[in-house]
Write a protein that holds these residues in place. Structure first.
Motif, PDB file in Angstrom:
ATOM      1  N   ASN A  87     102.653 -15.301 -28.631  1.00 31.05           N
ATOM      2  CA  ASN A  87     102.061 -15.039 -27.276  1.00 31.05           C
ATOM      3  C   ASN A  87     101.780 -16.205 -26.498  1.00 31.05           C
ATOM      4  OD1 ASN A  87      99.426 -14.547 -25.898  1.00 31.05           O
ATOM      5  ND2 ASN A  87     100.176 -12.556 -26.127  1.00 31.05           N
ATOM      6  N   VAL A 150     100.570 -11.258 -19.210  1.00 34.35           N
ATOM      7  CA  VAL A 150      99.724 -10.365 -20.094  1.00 34.35           C
ATOM      8  C   VAL A 150      99.221  -9.350 -19.357  1.00 34.35           C
ATOM      9  CG1 VAL A 150      99.428 -12.272 -21.919  1.00 34.35           C
ATOM     10  CG2 VAL A 150      97.707 -11.860 -19.809  1.00 34.35           C
ATOM     11  N   GLU A 268     105.034  -8.931 -35.656  1.00 30.01           N
ATOM     12  CA  GLU A 268     105.436  -9.471 -34.250  1.00 30.01           C
ATOM     13  C   GLU A 268     106.792  -9.077 -33.871  1.00 30.01           C
ATOM     14  OE1 GLU A 268     104.931 -13.955 -32.437  1.00 30.01           O
ATOM     15  OE2 GLU A 268     106.286 -13.781 -34.003  1.00 30.01           O
ATOM     16  N   ALA A 291      98.623  -7.483 -28.007  1.00 31.69           N
ATOM     17  CA  ALA A 291      98.940  -8.882 -27.715  1.00 31.69           C
ATOM     18  C   ALA A 291     100.249  -8.981 -27.009  1.00 31.69           C
ATOM     19  CB  ALA A 291      99.127  -9.757 -28.950  1.00 31.69           C
ATOM     20  N   ALA A 293     102.941  -9.792 -24.022  1.00 30.84           N
ATOM     21  CA  ALA A 293     103.300 -11.059 -23.136  1.00 30.84           C
ATOM     22  C   ALA A 293     104.687 -10.702 -22.635  1.00 30.84           C
ATOM     23  CB  ALA A 293     102.752 -12.284 -23.688  1.00 30.84           C
ATOM     24  N   HIS A 304     106.999 -10.069 -25.822  1.00 26.33           N
ATOM     25  CA  HIS A 304     106.231 -10.252 -27.062  1.00 26.33           C
ATOM     26  C   HIS A 304     105.467  -9.228 -27.283  1.00 26.33           C
ATOM     27  CE1 HIS A 304     102.691 -11.891 -29.398  1.00 26.33           C
ATOM     28  NE2 HIS A 304     103.617 -12.567 -29.911  1.00 26.33           N
TER      29      HIS A 304
END
Length: 504
Positions: A87, A150, A268, A291, A293, A304
């Motif tokens: 991130n 984000v 992730e 999370a 991004a 991400h």
């Protein structure tokens, strides 16, 4: 160390020097930034991720010459975006993208040598003053761009610090659109704004509940300030200078270990995406994970997300529109010996491989750059590569070549059982393995019966399926009841065949 100092202009040489200094500084700061990484996930890798991200940008601009400063800055930004990790890396690379856009194109009277006298233009503005205005515009655009990376911008983080630096620099210039006839030197303008942000970092970070509870400053903000310090050094014309890192917090790794898990999602997922608008991609990712991004990587988006189901993430983007897909377990610590990298065409097995501690590349044949990146992400300096039949060129790696995902699963289990993660252990397991395929459940039972008969000392059967999970579980239960002496492992869905069976 020899340090040469002269006032630098906004040109390609400055961007190259900035990138090189920033990469060296981020590498030196890696451990101290990792030690305060508690948001969005307390996985202690922001420093590592930023160092690798900035190094990718440095490499992209290293040989760039004879272009305007905006083109050089764009190359730096897109190189960082394509190399972004985590991130934090995506956000920083998007900050660089905004910086490049905001710096603007060179005018007909700009781009002179740093040692030329500061002669006023027809409006009476000297080059240093014009550069100061361009720098403020770049910092403002960078802060705005980082916020767009984000979907849920958090105050008290790197985003707040980026905005504060831009605001302080703008106040010092005191002009929006017209270059002043006189004004601060760009290097001193930025140095003052960065010093102010550094002095206010603890107060800013305390505005965020997670950072306040952990009593740490934001790791991403620390990384941005290191990159900005590198830009100050470049603007001052200092080549070969080291950035002062003494201000960085000297927190213990126990700070991270003692924090509760952050943003949801056990895995992730990072990938380059083409042909999908950024807002649509962000919205889709938010529906399956946290999370999130997204950064502009020049002709592609680098996305991400943290999610519990990597296959659901990949299903959002057609296979033809995604590349460089990497899946890792979020809170996976570095291995003690060799790392593990798995190459697979099966999104449905990405989570299984990542749970083994593998950096998992999902897709068709990965190139040399992808393999180099994956082995670096394994964080041991060396890694075993298990190729689940992609046919990648892995001649420069310790490789366990499997015929497909079923065999790759067996190889991974053997490697995990070996204290040294010796590739020979994986190869030996594949040498013992007897395999077969089937089109349906009834055919599977017959295949397993034949394999067990051929391997009297068999201890385990691995079943890889390409079916619905409920249907696959029912078929695996039939095998387990028929052969209670065997350990039965069911994995999937895999790309390709309906059923694969392996007996060892």
């Amino acid at each position: 160390m020899d340090v040469v100092a002269r006032r630098a202009r906004l040109d390609v040489d400055l961007v190259r020097g900035w990138a090189a200094t920033a990469a060296a500084a981020c590498a030196a700061a890696r451990d101290r930034i990792d030690a305060v990484n508690v948001f969005p996930v307390p996985d202690g890798d922001t420093g590592s991720n930023v160092a690798l991200t900035v190094a990718g940008g440095r490499d992209a601009v290293r040989d760039v010459t004879g272009v305007p400063v905006q083109s050089a800055a764009t190359a730096f930004a897109h190189g960082a975006a394509r190399s972004a990790r985590g991130n934090s890396g995506v956000i920083l690379s998007q900050w660089l993208v905004g910086f490049a856009a905001g710096i603007g194109e060179d005018g007909p009277d700009e781009g002179g040598r740093a040692d030329e006298p500061d002669e006023p233009d027809e409006r009476g503005a000297v080059p240093a003053a014009r550069d100061a205005v361009r720098l403020v515009r770049a910092l403002t655009a960078a802060a705005d761009a980082a916020t767009t990376a984000v979907p849920d911008p958090q105050e008290g983080t790197v985003l707040t610090v980026a905005r504060d630096v831009a605001r302080t620099a703008r106040a010092a210039v005191g002009a929006d659109d017209d270059a002043p006839t006189d004004g601060p030197d760009p290097a001193e303008l930025l140095a003052g704004a960065v010093d102010a942000a550094r002095g206010d970092l603890r107060r800013v970070s305390a505005a965020h509940d997670v950072l306040r509870a952990a009593r740490v400053v934001d790791a991403g903000a620390c990384a941005l300030l290191v990159v900005l310090d590198a830009l100050v050094a470049a603007l001052r014309g200092a080549t070969g200078a080291e950035v002062d890192l003494s201000w960085l917090p000297a927190a213990s790794p126990e700070v991270v270990a003692g924090c509760s898990p952050g943003a949801g999602g056990a895995f992730e997922v990072m990938m380059l995406v083409r042909g999908v608008p950024a807002d649509r991609l962000v919205g889709a990712l938010r529906g399956v994970g946290d999370a999130v991004a997204v950064a502009d990587a020049g002709g592609a988006l680098h996305a991400h997300v943290h999610a519990d189901d990597p296959a659901a993430v990949l299903a959002l983007v057609p296979a033809a529109d995604r590349e460089r897909v990497v899946v890792r377990r979020v809170e996976e610590g570095p291995p003690e010996t060799r790392g593990l990298v798995v190459l697979t065409r099966s999104p449905g097995l990405a989570a299984w491989y990542a749970t083994c501690g593998a950096v998992t590349l999902v897709g068709d044949v990965p190139d040399a750059d992808q393999l180099a990146r994956a082995t670096a992400d394994a964080r041991t300096g060396r890694a075993v590569v298990v190729d689940a039949g992609t046919g990648a060129d892995v001649r420069d790696h310790d490789v366990v070549a499997a015929a497909g995902d079923g065999a790759a699963v067996v190889a991974c289990l053997s490697l995990l059982a070996d204290p040294d993660v010796d590739p020979a252990a994986g190869r030996a397991a594949l040498g013992r393995l007897r395999t077969g395929t089937a089109h349906d459940a009834s055919g599977l039972a017959a295949v397993v019966d034949g394999l067990v008969a051929a391997v009297p000392a068999a201890q385990a059967v691995t079943l890889a399926h390409g079916l619905d999970a409920v249907e696959a579980r029912a078929a695996a239960d039939v095998v387990a009841r028929a052969h209670p002496e065997l350990e039965v492992l069911l994995v999937g869905p895999v790309a390709g065949e309906a059923w694969w069976a392996g007996v060892d």
